[in-house]
Structure formats: C-alpha cells, structure tokens
Design a protein around this motif. Sequence first.
Motif, mmCIF file in Angstrom:
data_model
loop_
_atom_site.group_PDB
_atom_site.id
_atom_site.type_symbol
_atom_site.label_atom_id
_atom_site.label_comp_id
_atom_site.label_asym_id
_atom_site.label_seq_id
_atom_site.Cartn_x
_atom_site.Cartn_y
_atom_site.Cartn_z
ATOM 1 N N LEU A 166 0.833 -1.207 0.000
ATOM 2 C CA LEU A 166 0.000 0.000 0.000
ATOM 3 C C LEU A 166 0.865 1.253 0.000
ATOM 4 O O LEU A 166 0.583 2.230 -0.710
ATOM 5 C CB LEU A 166 -0.927 0.000 1.216
ATOM 6 N N PHE A 167 1.933 1.247 0.778
ATOM 7 C CA PHE A 167 2.825 2.399 0.838
ATOM 8 C C PHE A 167 3.466 2.658 -0.521
ATOM 9 O O PHE A 167 3.526 3.808 -0.995
ATOM 10 C CB PHE A 167 3.902 2.168 1.903
ATOM 11 N N LEU A 168 3.948 1.611 -1.179
ATOM 12 C CA LEU A 168 4.588 1.780 -2.489
ATOM 13 C C LEU A 168 3.601 2.320 -3.517
ATOM 14 O O LEU A 168 3.942 3.195 -4.328
ATOM 15 C CB LEU A 168 5.176 0.449 -2.963
ATOM 16 N N LEU A 169 2.392 1.820 -3.497
ATOM 17 C CA LEU A 169 1.383 2.311 -4.441
ATOM 18 C C LEU A 169 1.082 3.791 -4.197
ATOM 19 O O LEU A 169 0.960 4.578 -5.147
ATOM 20 C CB LEU A 169 0.105 1.478 -4.318
ATOM 21 N N GLN A 170 1.002 4.160 -2.941
ATOM 22 C CA GLN A 170 0.730 5.561 -2.619
ATOM 23 C C GLN A 170 1.869 6.478 -3.062
ATOM 24 O O GLN A 170 1.649 7.670 -3.327
ATOM 25 C CB GLN A 170 0.510 5.699 -1.105
ATOM 26 N N GLN A 171 3.069 5.924 -3.159
ATOM 27 C CA GLN A 171 4.228 6.696 -3.594
ATOM 28 C C GLN A 171 4.428 6.645 -5.115
ATOM 29 O O GLN A 171 5.439 7.122 -5.626
ATOM 30 C CB GLN A 171 5.493 6.178 -2.889
ATOM 31 N N GLY A 172 3.478 6.053 -5.820
ATOM 32 C CA GLY A 172 3.533 6.046 -7.279
ATOM 33 C C GLY A 172 4.356 4.930 -7.883
ATOM 34 O O GLY A 172 4.645 4.963 -9.086
ATOM 35 N N LYS A 173 4.732 3.937 -7.090
ATOM 36 C CA LYS A 173 5.519 2.821 -7.609
ATOM 37 C C LYS A 173 4.601 1.777 -8.235
ATOM 38 O O LYS A 173 3.411 1.688 -7.921
ATOM 39 C CB LYS A 173 6.370 2.182 -6.498
ATOM 40 N N THR A 174 5.165 0.963 -9.103
ATOM 41 C CA THR A 174 4.413 -0.113 -9.748
ATOM 42 C C THR A 174 4.624 -1.415 -8.983
ATOM 43 O O THR A 174 5.753 -1.754 -8.622
ATOM 44 C CB THR A 174 4.873 -0.296 -11.200
ATOM 45 N N VAL A 175 3.547 -2.124 -8.735
ATOM 46 C CA VAL A 175 3.608 -3.415 -8.048
ATOM 47 C C VAL A 175 2.903 -4.448 -8.919
ATOM 48 O O VAL A 175 1.748 -4.258 -9.306
ATOM 49 C CB VAL A 175 2.941 -3.357 -6.662
ATOM 50 N N GLU A 176 3.613 -5.535 -9.217
ATOM 51 C CA GLU A 176 3.019 -6.654 -9.956
ATOM 52 C C GLU A 176 3.008 -7.877 -9.055
ATOM 53 O O GLU A 176 4.005 -8.199 -8.408
ATOM 54 C CB GLU A 176 3.797 -6.958 -11.234
ATOM 55 N N ILE A 177 1.859 -8.546 -9.018
ATOM 56 C CA ILE A 177 1.696 -9.748 -8.195
ATOM 57 C C ILE A 177 1.198 -10.876 -9.092
ATOM 58 O O ILE A 177 0.218 -10.704 -9.823
ATOM 59 C CB ILE A 177 0.695 -9.511 -7.047
ATOM 60 N N ILE A 178 1.875 -12.015 -9.026
ATOM 61 C CA ILE A 178 1.410 -13.208 -9.738
ATOM 62 C C ILE A 178 1.105 -14.269 -8.692
ATOM 63 O O ILE A 178 1.971 -14.682 -7.916
ATOM 64 C CB ILE A 178 2.447 -13.725 -10.740
ATOM 65 N N VAL A 179 -0.139 -14.700 -8.655
ATOM 66 C CA VAL A 179 -0.608 -15.646 -7.647
ATOM 67 C C VAL A 179 -1.313 -16.802 -8.347
ATOM 68 O O VAL A 179 -1.822 -16.655 -9.463
ATOM 69 C CB VAL A 179 -1.551 -14.921 -6.655
ATOM 70 N N GLY A 180 -1.327 -17.951 -7.708
ATOM 71 C CA GLY A 180 -1.995 -19.095 -8.309
ATOM 72 C C GLY A 180 -3.504 -18.973 -8.243
ATOM 73 O O GLY A 180 -4.070 -18.502 -7.250
ATOM 74 N N TYR A 237 -5.934 1.703 -8.369
ATOM 75 C CA TYR A 237 -4.547 1.443 -8.788
ATOM 76 C C TYR A 237 -4.501 0.443 -9.944
ATOM 77 O O TYR A 237 -3.608 0.512 -10.793
ATOM 78 C CB TYR A 237 -3.729 0.922 -7.603
ATOM 79 N N ILE A 238 -5.457 -0.473 -9.976
ATOM 80 C CA ILE A 238 -5.550 -1.395 -11.116
ATOM 81 C C ILE A 238 -5.934 -0.609 -12.368
ATOM 82 O O ILE A 238 -5.373 -0.819 -13.455
ATOM 83 C CB ILE A 238 -6.582 -2.505 -10.837
ATOM 84 N N ASN A 239 -6.853 0.315 -12.225
ATOM 85 C CA ASN A 239 -7.318 1.106 -13.368
ATOM 86 C C ASN A 239 -6.194 1.928 -13.995
ATOM 87 O O ASN A 239 -6.138 2.104 -15.208
ATOM 88 C CB ASN A 239 -8.456 2.039 -12.935
ATOM 89 N N THR A 240 -5.298 2.436 -13.144
ATOM 90 C CA THR A 240 -4.201 3.271 -13.651
ATOM 91 C C THR A 240 -2.999 2.459 -14.109
ATOM 92 O O THR A 240 -2.041 3.017 -14.653
ATOM 93 C CB THR A 240 -3.742 4.261 -12.565
ATOM 94 N N GLY A 241 -3.031 1.136 -13.868
ATOM 95 C CA GLY A 241 -1.913 0.286 -14.277
ATOM 96 C C GLY A 241 -0.779 0.228 -13.271
ATOM 97 O O GLY A 241 0.242 -0.410 -13.524
ATOM 98 N N GLN A 242 -0.952 0.868 -12.136
ATOM 99 C CA GLN A 242 0.075 0.825 -11.095
ATOM 100 C C GLN A 242 0.121 -0.527 -10.417
ATOM 101 O O GLN A 242 1.188 -1.031 -10.070
ATOM 102 C CB GLN A 242 -0.220 1.895 -10.040
ATOM 103 N N LEU A 243 -1.038 -1.112 -10.191
ATOM 104 C CA LEU A 243 -1.138 -2.441 -9.588
ATOM 105 C C LEU A 243 -1.514 -3.439 -10.679
ATOM 106 O O LEU A 243 -2.568 -3.313 -11.309
ATOM 107 C CB LEU A 243 -2.171 -2.457 -8.466
ATOM 108 N N ILE A 244 -0.636 -4.382 -10.892
ATOM 109 C CA ILE A 244 -0.837 -5.411 -11.918
ATOM 110 C C ILE A 244 -0.959 -6.753 -11.205
ATOM 111 O O ILE A 244 -0.058 -7.162 -10.474
ATOM 112 C CB ILE A 244 0.348 -5.449 -12.904
ATOM 113 N N VAL A 245 -2.079 -7.412 -11.397
ATOM 114 C CA VAL A 245 -2.301 -8.703 -10.743
ATOM 115 C C VAL A 245 -2.612 -9.743 -11.813
ATOM 116 O O VAL A 245 -3.509 -9.550 -12.639
ATOM 117 C CB VAL A 245 -3.446 -8.626 -9.711
#
Length: 451
Positions: free
Chosen positions: A285-299, A338-346
């Motif tokens: 959450l902190f990284l997203l708020q700071q404008g960083k990109t986070v990608e998560i790959i989960v089963g 964040y998903i809408n803006t492409g910052q959070l990629i899941v």
Amino acid sequence: MSFKSQCNRHQQYLMQLPKIPQSVAGFSTLFSPLDFRYLLLEKISSATYRIYIIALYLENDEGGQAVFSALYAAKKQKPHLDICVLVDWHRAQRRRIGTALGMTNADWYYLMATKNPNDSVPVYGVPVNTREAWGVLHLKGSIIDDTVLYTGASFNNTYLHQKDTYRYDRYQCLNNRELADTMLQWIKKSLLQDKAVNRIDQQDPSARSDIKYYTRKFRRALRRCNYQFQAHEEHESLAITPLLGLGKHSLLNKTIYHFMLSTQYALMICTPYFNLPRILVKNILFLLQQGKTVEIIVGDKTANDFYIPEDQPFTMIGSLPYLYEINLRSFLSRLQNYINTGQLIVRVWMHGQNSYHLKGLWVDNEWMMLTGNNLNPRSWRLDLENAILVHDPLQQLAQQRFDELNVIRKHTILIQNFQDLESISDYPKPVRRCIRRLRSIHIDQLLRAIL
C-alpha cells in the motif's frame, strides 16, 4: 521523512548485507520441472565428493524413487561420496493428507536402507517444532559438489513432472564453492549435530515424545542461527547473500521488509497463495501511494494443491483455495483505482490441471530474491525458511530474468477488475456451506495461519 530518504535507508540496509561474489557463467535459470529433474539426476550421477539433498519431503512415488535410487546408484559407483538427505521429521512419518493406508516415507527410507546394507545414504528428520502444524523444515537448496540447486520444489511426481501433471516452481543452479560451503557448514553444525535431529531410515526411529525436550531447545537455537561467511566488499558486480529465518523477527523477514521498501520503480511478487502477512500488505500500500508499480502473480484456486474438483467429494481442507481467493478479491476491491491506472498489476496463474508453487521477489531489475518462503503468516512465524538475495547492479542476469518472467506470465490471466474473481455466491454449494461454518467459529483464520 520523505520517501527518497526512507528508500535510501532501505537500500543502505541491502547494500550493507555481507555478500559472496557470483560469476555470471555460474548462474543459470531453468524454466520447467522437467529440465530441473533432468539436471538433478545428471548432477547426482556425476557428483565427485558430496551430495546433500534438503527438502520438505522426498516422496515414495515414481519421482521420489528416481531421486533416491540415483543416490544409491551414485554411492555404489563411488563409495567415498558423502551423501545425506534431510527432510522434515513430521512430514516423513505421516501419510499424505487423505490417505489412510500404505507406508510412510520413513518406512520407505528404512526399506531402502535394508535392501542396500553396504551403501549408506542416511536420511535425517529435522523437527522444527513439536508438531507439524506449528512449523516445518522449509529450507531449500540441495548441494552437489560446488553447486547449489535452489528451488521451492520438494521431490515427488508433480514437482518433478514425472507423470501427466506438474507443479510449477522456480529453478536456479548456482555454481559457487563459497555458497555451497557456507550452506553445508551451517547444516552440519546447526542441524546434524543437534540431539533433536535423528536418522529416520533405521528400524526404530525416535518417537516424538523422545525428542520433545530437545526439539524445543532446537527451535530456540534456530531462532538465533544465521549463515556465517567472509563478507566481500565488492558492490559493483554480481553478488549473492544467503539468508536464514525462523520466527517473526528473523533476519530473513527483516530483509524481505527492507527489500520491498527499497523499490524505486517497480516491485514484483510471486506467491502461490494470496495470504500475505499484514506488514507486507502495508508495504504494498505504501509503495502504491508513492507512485511505484507493483506486480503480483498468484496461483488461481484451481492451481492450488488443496483444490478439490467439483466432481469429487468435498472436504474441509478443500476450502483453503477459496479462502485465498476471497483474500485476493477483498484486497483488490480496495485498490481498484490502482488497477485502473496500471500501477497495480495482478495476474492469476492457471494451466489445465497443473498447480502453481512459485515464489520470489524482484526489485527494479537490480535485486532478486530466490526463496521457498510462501510470504504467508505460516512462513513469517512458524517454518524454518531460507533465501538467496541476488544483487545484479550491472544487469548481467537481465536476459535470464526476462526469459524466466516471460515463462511465468505465459499461463496467467490479467485481472482488470476485482469482480473478475468469483465471489462466495459463485462457489459450489458444499464450498459455500463449509466457508460459512468456518467463519462462524473463526476457524478460517486459523487455517490461513497454519496451512
């Protein structure tokens, strides 16, 4: 304090960790369980002086039998070989979940030992806690001569793709004498010399009550253990740091925390089960708020090893994949912007009837963590874990990293909205009923904490 100064603090933590130089030629990435199986068996057959196999379990099925038979064949051919197998004590002495009959793995180890009385391949059981539910041996990295084969996989049919289905993991081969010596010295000193650790390939292995006192002392000692090696001051070339961890405040957990927050541009996380400790959720959450990109790959829930197909009888353990999906859906519902803006990629991994067991972290194309840590509350608090932190400031592993991530993403589906995931109302009736019962007595929280 500004984000930049905080980021510098976390980066400084990583830079100050002791490091071992690693040659680029000695670092290779494999991209499938088949490739890993072929390499493992080839390395065993060509070993010249030592083989130490470390895993949660070595299973009595065709995949595990191929590995164990290769160890005995190597010992017959080269009697001087120092061969040893270490597995979790509790897991070896019970049958698989859902199986009431048949030999345990420990029974099989004893049978193999009696069939080969002149060729010693000792198997040691490591009891990380007095009961399996409260902690297991989750160390990774088998040592063959000067090579460390690092993977989150154990040794059975699915992990080794012995039959039609496979369980996908990461597979790295590091040729590094200092790394192999460091890991092995710790194993010999902190594991094999402890009274809690005993052979389980003999006729009368120690009972749990016999080692209960020693196991408690052993666990306390493990909380203070770390790999010991001579630090090198070189910071401008490829280097690695082996890490150990048991308990919430371990060096490994501390490093994962700083590792995530050192991100300047992009963080990537792979985990088989979306059940992150709260502190890691806060990091994201902190990284997203700071404008960083986070990608998560989960089963996907269907790629979970506890998933029960709808045409089979449902049991309580089959609720776990659904609980993880509920976690993920709830998490994403709060972060849809964040998903809408492409910052959070899941991305959700699924490939037929195969399962997903892959873990790891990547930061800014410069740092990478190899680990068997599932990044869940159990790994954070209960299990004995390790990792290898890779620093690649010159991006000498860029092509390997690019190729591995492409293979990982190949069988994933990009989540564009949290509603792409099923809700409880979409689940089969036996699943809905079970989850409601579990929630009414809060057992769902306990299950997520210990499984």
